[in-house]
Design an enzyme around this catalytic site. Structure first.
Site, short mmCIF file in Angstrom:
data_model
loop_
_atom_site.label_atom_id
_atom_site.label_comp_id
_atom_site.label_asym_id
_atom_site.label_seq_id
_atom_site.Cartn_x
_atom_site.Cartn_y
_atom_site.Cartn_z
N TRP A 87 -1.72 -15.84 0.66
CA TRP A 87 -0.54 -16.60 1.10
C TRP A 87 -0.12 -17.61 0.04
O TRP A 87 1.06 -17.97 -0.05
CB TRP A 87 -0.82 -17.28 2.43
CG TRP A 87 0.41 -17.89 3.02
CD1 TRP A 87 0.74 -19.21 3.02
CD2 TRP A 87 1.49 -17.21 3.66
NE1 TRP A 87 1.95 -19.40 3.63
CE2 TRP A 87 2.44 -18.18 4.04
CE3 TRP A 87 1.75 -15.88 3.95
CZ2 TRP A 87 3.62 -17.86 4.70
CZ3 TRP A 87 2.93 -15.56 4.61
CH2 TRP A 87 3.85 -16.54 4.96
N PHE A 105 3.13 -12.31 -2.53
CA PHE A 105 2.53 -11.90 -1.26
C PHE A 105 3.24 -12.58 -0.09
O PHE A 105 3.48 -11.95 0.94
CB PHE A 105 1.04 -12.22 -1.23
CG PHE A 105 0.37 -11.80 0.05
CD1 PHE A 105 0.07 -10.47 0.29
CD2 PHE A 105 0.08 -12.73 1.04
CE1 PHE A 105 -0.52 -10.07 1.48
CE2 PHE A 105 -0.51 -12.35 2.23
CZ PHE A 105 -0.81 -11.01 2.45
N GLU A 121 -0.45 -5.54 -3.27
CA GLU A 121 -0.21 -6.88 -3.84
C GLU A 121 -1.50 -7.70 -3.86
O GLU A 121 -1.79 -8.39 -4.84
CB GLU A 121 0.87 -7.61 -3.05
CG GLU A 121 1.27 -8.94 -3.66
CD GLU A 121 1.92 -8.79 -5.02
OE1 GLU A 121 1.45 -9.45 -5.98
OE2 GLU A 121 2.89 -8.03 -5.13
N TRP A 166 19.00 6.03 6.82
CA TRP A 166 20.05 7.03 6.62
C TRP A 166 20.14 7.95 7.84
O TRP A 166 21.22 8.20 8.37
CB TRP A 166 19.76 7.82 5.35
CG TRP A 166 20.73 8.93 5.10
CD1 TRP A 166 20.56 10.24 5.42
CD2 TRP A 166 22.01 8.81 4.51
NE1 TRP A 166 21.66 10.96 5.05
CE2 TRP A 166 22.58 10.11 4.48
CE3 TRP A 166 22.74 7.76 3.98
CZ2 TRP A 166 23.83 10.35 3.95
CZ3 TRP A 166 23.99 8.01 3.46
CH2 TRP A 166 24.52 9.29 3.45
N SER A 187 0.46 -4.29 -11.79
CA SER A 187 1.89 -4.50 -11.53
C SER A 187 2.59 -3.17 -11.27
O SER A 187 3.46 -3.07 -10.38
CB SER A 187 2.52 -5.21 -12.73
OG SER A 187 3.90 -5.42 -12.51
N SER A 244 -12.45 -12.00 4.77
CA SER A 244 -11.14 -11.35 4.74
C SER A 244 -10.03 -12.34 5.09
O SER A 244 -8.97 -12.34 4.46
CB SER A 244 -11.11 -10.17 5.71
OG SER A 244 -12.06 -9.21 5.34
#
Length: 131
Positions: free
Chosen positions: A33, A38, A76, A124, A105, A25
């Site tokens: 990276w 990403f 991503e 808000w 995408s 992982s």
């Protein structure tokens, strides 16, 4: 005669499997990276995660704000994995390859819209309370 096992991870059990999976992982995060999208999302997360504690009112809102940011990064990474697997198959154009990449995408776009909408709603409410 048995064919040799290609992936030694399949033989591991228990803590050993989890331990090795952790390093896979981490390698995946390092690979991620290397992708500009990403990296941008991770840098945004470094700003947004601490900001979530200021914007969110209560742990549920903070968790939602942070969760949407992390979701964008997760999607991503999955999109990059799909693109990488498709590219490994071959560089030539194929309708199914395009479809897979386009859907990846689109998943990123939807996660970004969810994240942006969640943050805008929270900001808000927070801005209305300050006024």
């Amino acid at each position: 005669m048995n064919a040799p096992e290609v992936n030694p991870q399949k033989r591991r059990r228990g803590v050993s499997r989890v331990w090795h999976a952790l390093f896979y992982s981490l390698a995946g995060l390092r690979a991620g990276w290397g992708e500009p999208a990403f990296r941008q999302e991770a840098l945004a997360a470094f700003l947004l995660v601490p900001l979530a504690f200021w914007v969110g009112e209560g742990w549920v809102e903070v968790a939602l704000l942070i969760g949407t940011v992390v979701l964008v990064m997760v999607v991503e990474l999955l999109n990059t994995g799909i693109e990488t697997a498709i590219d490994r198959i071959g560089p030539e154009w194929h309708a199914l390859s395009k479809r897979a990449k386009d859907m990846g995408s689109a998943a990123v776009l939807l996660s970004l819209l969810l994240c942006g909408g969640t943050w805008l709603a929270a900001l808000w409410v927070h801005a209305k309370e300050l006024l």
